[in-house]
Design an enzyme around this catalytic site. Structure first.
Site, mmCIF file in Angstrom:
data_model
loop_
_atom_site.group_PDB
_atom_site.id
_atom_site.type_symbol
_atom_site.label_atom_id
_atom_site.label_comp_id
_atom_site.label_asym_id
_atom_site.label_seq_id
_atom_site.Cartn_x
_atom_site.Cartn_y
_atom_site.Cartn_z
ATOM 1 N N GLY A 176 34.131 -11.364 -5.699
ATOM 2 C CA GLY A 176 33.951 -12.940 -5.731
ATOM 3 C C GLY A 176 35.138 -13.678 -4.943
ATOM 4 N N ASN A 207 35.143 -14.649 -1.694
ATOM 5 C CA ASN A 207 34.350 -15.754 -1.082
ATOM 6 C C ASN A 207 33.941 -16.739 -2.002
ATOM 7 O OD1 ASN A 207 34.155 -15.421 2.003
ATOM 8 N ND2 ASN A 207 33.563 -13.220 1.328
ATOM 9 N N MET A 252 24.980 -7.834 -3.198
ATOM 10 C CA MET A 252 24.618 -6.682 -2.627
ATOM 11 C C MET A 252 23.107 -6.334 -3.031
ATOM 12 S SD MET A 252 27.349 -6.386 -0.789
ATOM 13 C CE MET A 252 27.262 -4.782 -0.009
ATOM 14 N N LEU A 291 17.105 -9.905 -1.334
ATOM 15 C CA LEU A 291 16.000 -10.797 -1.783
ATOM 16 C C LEU A 291 14.589 -10.726 -1.090
ATOM 17 C CD1 LEU A 291 18.301 -13.871 -1.893
ATOM 18 C CD2 LEU A 291 17.935 -12.566 -3.798
ATOM 19 N N ASN A 304 24.296 -16.742 3.761
ATOM 20 C CA ASN A 304 24.755 -15.601 3.482
ATOM 21 C C ASN A 304 25.929 -15.252 4.460
ATOM 22 O OD1 ASN A 304 25.148 -12.793 2.136
ATOM 23 N ND2 ASN A 304 24.302 -11.807 3.930
ATOM 24 N N HIS A 341 28.186 -11.948 6.092
ATOM 25 C CA HIS A 341 27.950 -10.658 6.260
ATOM 26 C C HIS A 341 29.366 -10.260 7.073
ATOM 27 C CE1 HIS A 341 26.574 -6.721 6.687
ATOM 28 N NE2 HIS A 341 26.388 -6.776 8.099
#
Ligand code: GAR
Length: 210
Positions: free
Chosen positions: A12, A14, A90, A93, A107, A109
Site C-alpha cells: 500500500g 502507492n 493484483m 477486473l 491503475n 503498473h
C-alpha cells in the site's frame, strides 16, 4: 472534491502517497475508502492509521470471481466513488466490472507499457536488456495493463540491478507520478474519450515535467 476509492493487495505504499497528497489544502480529491482483496495486506493498517475506512473482500470467501466482484460493486454503489485507483491490486477486473466504472478506473503498473504487462515485470525488463524502465498510470479497460496511457516516468536500468533494486527505483517515481496523474484526472484535465486519454495542454506539460 472527487471521491476516490483505492484498491490494494499488499504494502500500500502507492495508496499511502495518494492519501498523503490528498491531505494538501485545495487538493481536488479525497480517499473515502480503501478496499483490499487480502486480509493480510499491510496497507490496511496504513490506511486505518490515517483514519481512512477499509473493507476487505477475500476472494476465497466467495464461490466465484463474479460473486467476488458483485460484492465489491455493491460496496462501491454505497460509497459512490468518482474515481477508483488500483494501487498494487493484483487481480484482473472483469470486462463487466470495468464497463460499470468505465473511464473512472486508474491503475499504476511498474513498466513502460505496452512493454511487460502482467507479472514479473522488473525481471523481464532486465532479461530483455532494457537500459531504461519505469512506470505507467493508465485507464483500466478489460484487458490486463492495456488501457489508455495517462502518464509515464522513466528510470535507468543499471548493470548490477536485480528485480528488487529496479523495483525500488521504479517505486520512487511511482510515488511522484500517481498523485500527479490522479490530480489531473480529478480536475478533469485528463479524461478518457474513445478509448484514448485526452489531456489538456497545460496538464500535458505538467506530466512531461514531473
Ligand atoms: C507497485 O510497484 C505497483 O506498480 C505494482 O505493485 C506494487 C505495489 O506496491 N502493481 C502491479 O504490478 C500491478 N500489475 P504498493 O502496494 O507498495 O503500492
Amino acid at each position: 472534491r472527487k471521491r476516490v476509492v483505492v484498491f490494494i493487495s499488499g504494502g500500500g505504499s502507492n495508496m499511502l502517497t495518494l492519501a498523503k497528497a490528498c491531505e494538501a489544502p485545495e487538493w481536488p480529491a479525497e480517499i473515502t475508502c480503501v478496499i483490499s482483496d487480502k486480509t493480510s495486506a499491510d496497507g490496511l493498517a496504513k490506511a486505518e492509521a490515517l483514519g481512512i475506512p477499509t473493507k476487505v473482500f477475500e476472494r476465497k470467501a466467495f464461490a466465484s470471481k463474479a460473486e467476488h466482484e458483485e460484492a465489491i460493486l455493491a460496496a462501491l454503489a454505497e460509497i459512490g466513488p468518482d474515481i477508483i485507483c488500483l494501487a498494487g491490486y493484483m487481480r484482473l477486473l472483469s470486462a463487466d466490472f470495468t464497463r460499470r466504472h468505465e473511464g473512472n478506473i486508474l491503475n499504476i503498473h511498474p513498466s513502460l507499457l505496452p512493454l511487460f504487462p502482467g507479472l514479473h515485470t522488473h525481471q523481464r525488463a532486465i532479461d530483455a536488456g532494457m537500459k531504461i524502465a519505469g512506470c505507467t498510470v493508465h485507464y483500466v479497460t478489460e484487458g490486463m495493463d492495456e488501457g489508455p496511457i495517462i502518464a509515464q516516468a522513466a528510470v535507468p536500468v543499471l548493470a548490477q540491478d536485480t528485480a528488487e533494486t529496479l523495483a525500488t527505483r521504479i517505486l520512487t517515481v511511482e510515488h511522484q507520478l500517481y498523485p500527479l496523474a490522479l490530480k489531473l484526472v480529478a480536475e478533469g484535465k485528463v479524461r478518457m474519450e474513445d478509448r484514448r486519454a485526452v489531456t489538456t495542454p497545460g496538464a500535458a506539460t505538467a506530466l512531461a515535467e514531473q
